[in-house]
Motif scaffolding. Structure first.
Motif, mmCIF file in Angstrom:
data_model
loop_
_atom_site.group_PDB
_atom_site.id
_atom_site.type_symbol
_atom_site.label_atom_id
_atom_site.label_comp_id
_atom_site.label_asym_id
_atom_site.label_seq_id
_atom_site.Cartn_x
_atom_site.Cartn_y
_atom_site.Cartn_z
ATOM 1 N N PRO A 75 -1.544 7.057 2.378
ATOM 2 C CA PRO A 75 -1.446 5.688 2.909
ATOM 3 C C PRO A 75 -2.560 5.348 3.895
ATOM 4 O O PRO A 75 -3.065 4.238 3.898
ATOM 5 C CB PRO A 75 -0.084 5.656 3.598
ATOM 6 N N ASN A 134 0.830 -1.198 0.000
ATOM 7 C CA ASN A 134 0.000 0.000 0.000
ATOM 8 C C ASN A 134 0.868 1.254 0.000
ATOM 9 O O ASN A 134 0.466 2.290 -0.543
ATOM 10 C CB ASN A 134 -0.966 0.002 1.184
ATOM 11 N N TYR A 135 2.056 1.171 0.577
ATOM 12 C CA TYR A 135 2.990 2.302 0.549
ATOM 13 C C TYR A 135 3.367 2.635 -0.897
ATOM 14 O O TYR A 135 3.345 3.782 -1.306
ATOM 15 C CB TYR A 135 4.238 1.986 1.367
ATOM 16 N N LEU A 179 -5.708 4.448 2.017
ATOM 17 C CA LEU A 179 -5.618 3.089 1.483
ATOM 18 C C LEU A 179 -5.788 2.053 2.583
ATOM 19 O O LEU A 179 -6.466 1.046 2.400
ATOM 20 C CB LEU A 179 -4.271 2.894 0.773
ATOM 21 N N SER A 187 0.445 4.100 -2.700
ATOM 22 C CA SER A 187 0.286 5.483 -2.281
ATOM 23 C C SER A 187 1.258 6.403 -3.017
ATOM 24 O O SER A 187 0.867 7.454 -3.529
ATOM 25 C CB SER A 187 0.501 5.601 -0.767
#
Length: 68
Positions: free
Chosen positions: A29, A18-19, A32, A22
């Protein structure tokens, strides 16, 4: 496959963090994370976020579905 399923698969992916999502999409982040954990409902997502995430999924589909 529909857009909600694409986004769900993207956010649950082990292949792309997810980082990274993002950084590549410009979506925070924490936002998400809220969608990934169910704190926020994907169906209520901002349209621009849904478009970005679906496009990101489609762009990376081969990576995301290699283990299916």
């Amino acid at each position: 496959m529909n857009i909600k399923e694409n986004i769900q698969k993207l956010l649950e992916s082990k292949e792309i963090s997810n980082y990274k999502i993002s950084k590549d999409t410009g979506i925070a982040p924490m936002t998400l994370s809220d969608y990934a954990t169910g704190k926020s409902i994907i169906g209520n997502m901002k349209l621009d976020h849904a478009i970005k995430l679906n496009e990101y999924y489609l762009k990376n589909k081969d990576i995301l579905e290699k283990n299916i």
